[in-house]
Design a protein around this motif. Structure first.
Motif, short mmCIF file in Angstrom:
data_model
loop_
_atom_site.label_atom_id
_atom_site.label_comp_id
_atom_site.label_asym_id
_atom_site.label_seq_id
_atom_site.Cartn_x
_atom_site.Cartn_y
_atom_site.Cartn_z
N VAL A 6 0.85 -1.20 0.00
CA VAL A 6 0.00 0.00 0.00
C VAL A 6 0.88 1.24 0.00
N GLN A 7 0.58 2.17 -0.92
CA GLN A 7 1.41 3.38 -1.06
C GLN A 7 0.92 4.53 -0.20
N GLY A 8 -0.25 4.39 0.38
CA GLY A 8 -0.74 5.45 1.24
C GLY A 8 -2.23 5.35 1.45
N VAL A 9 -2.75 6.36 2.12
CA VAL A 9 -4.19 6.44 2.43
C VAL A 9 -4.78 7.65 1.72
N CYS A 119 -0.72 -5.65 16.43
CA CYS A 119 -2.18 -5.75 16.33
C CYS A 119 -2.52 -7.04 15.60
N THR A 120 -3.48 -7.78 16.11
CA THR A 120 -3.93 -9.01 15.48
C THR A 120 -5.40 -8.84 15.09
N LEU A 121 -5.65 -9.00 13.78
CA LEU A 121 -7.02 -8.94 13.27
C LEU A 121 -7.43 -10.33 12.82
N LEU A 165 0.12 -0.33 10.45
CA LEU A 165 -1.02 0.43 10.97
C LEU A 165 -0.91 1.90 10.59
N ARG A 166 0.30 2.44 10.63
CA ARG A 166 0.49 3.85 10.31
C ARG A 166 0.23 4.15 8.84
N ALA A 167 0.63 3.25 7.96
CA ALA A 167 0.61 3.51 6.52
C ALA A 167 -0.67 3.08 5.83
N ASP A 172 -7.93 1.99 11.43
CA ASP A 172 -9.34 2.36 11.59
C ASP A 172 -10.25 1.16 11.76
N ILE A 173 -9.81 0.00 11.31
CA ILE A 173 -10.71 -1.15 11.21
C ILE A 173 -11.08 -1.70 12.58
N GLN A 174 -12.37 -1.98 12.73
CA GLN A 174 -12.88 -2.48 14.00
C GLN A 174 -13.72 -3.74 13.77
N GLU A 175 -14.02 -4.43 14.86
CA GLU A 175 -14.85 -5.63 14.79
C GLU A 175 -16.18 -5.32 14.12
#
Length: 204
Positions: A6-9, A119-121, A165-167, A172-175
């Motif tokens: 991923v190159q960015g948001v 972080c574990t998703l 997570l930063r990039a 933002d992702i939540q359950e």
């Protein structure tokens, strides 16, 4: 083709829905779309879209009804943040794994654990896609090339470092959220070939 790095948001600035088609206007970070041309391919949350117009750091994309149905793009609204990657060029470093930008299915986030510095998703995919999940195998989640951790039936998890997570939008992702999934093409080919030969993978 894409690399899954991923190159960015980027941020959805506006959208216009018409019968069978939605047009997205997406704002990108400064200098991240330099040299882009009309007709270029950009992966938005792992979905390959074609640039139809440009104004400064804003790009326009059209998504057909089928694309909206098969992906999470239909859930986007103004202000939504998305992962992006411009199409790979010959000679680019392949830091992740090769992706087509064609989303196979979506998955639901069933848990998010965030101890210090990682972080574990955990995700749940439709049962039909369970056969392509292997521990330590590749998978693309919202366009990011990730290594699968544990697999249990049609659930799998990934472990994310702070830089990921930063990039990306994984911060933002939540359950309960939905994400786009592209399974690894090599894994899919091997599994499907073995199935045609009668060596179906045993189901747990």
């Amino acid at each position: 083709m894409f690399t899954g790095i991923v190159q960015g948001v980027a941020t959805v600035e506006s959208l216009e829905s018409r019968p069978g088609l939605t047009t997205f206007v997406i704002g990108f970070p400064e200098d991240s779309v330099a040299g882009v041309t009309i007709g270029a391919s950009v992966a938005i949350n792992g979905t390959c879209l074609t640039v139809t117009a440009q104004e400064g750091n804003q790009l326009w994309f059209d998504a057909m009804q089928e694309t909206l149905r098969m992906t999470t793009l239909g859930l986007l609204e103004p202000g939504s943040r998305v992962n992006f990657e411009r199409a790979a060029r010959i000679g680019d470093e392949i830091g992740g794994h090769l992706l087509s930008g064609h989303v196979h299915t979506t998955a639901r986030v069933v848990s998010r654990e965030q101890p210090e510095n990682n972080c574990t998703l955990t995700f749940e995919v439709p049962a039909a896609w369970q056969k392509y999940l292997f521990p330590k195998g590749y998978i693309a989640v919202n366009g990011a090339s990730l290594t699968i951790g544990d697999v249990a039936d049609n659930r799998f998890n990934v472990h994310l470092i702070p830089e990921t997570l930063r990039a990306t939008i994984f911060s933002d992702i939540q359950e309960g959220d939905e994400v786009n999934i592209e399974v690894d093409s090599q894994t899919q080919t091997i599994v499907d070939t073995l199935a045609r030969m009668g060596y179906d993978r045993p189901q747990a």
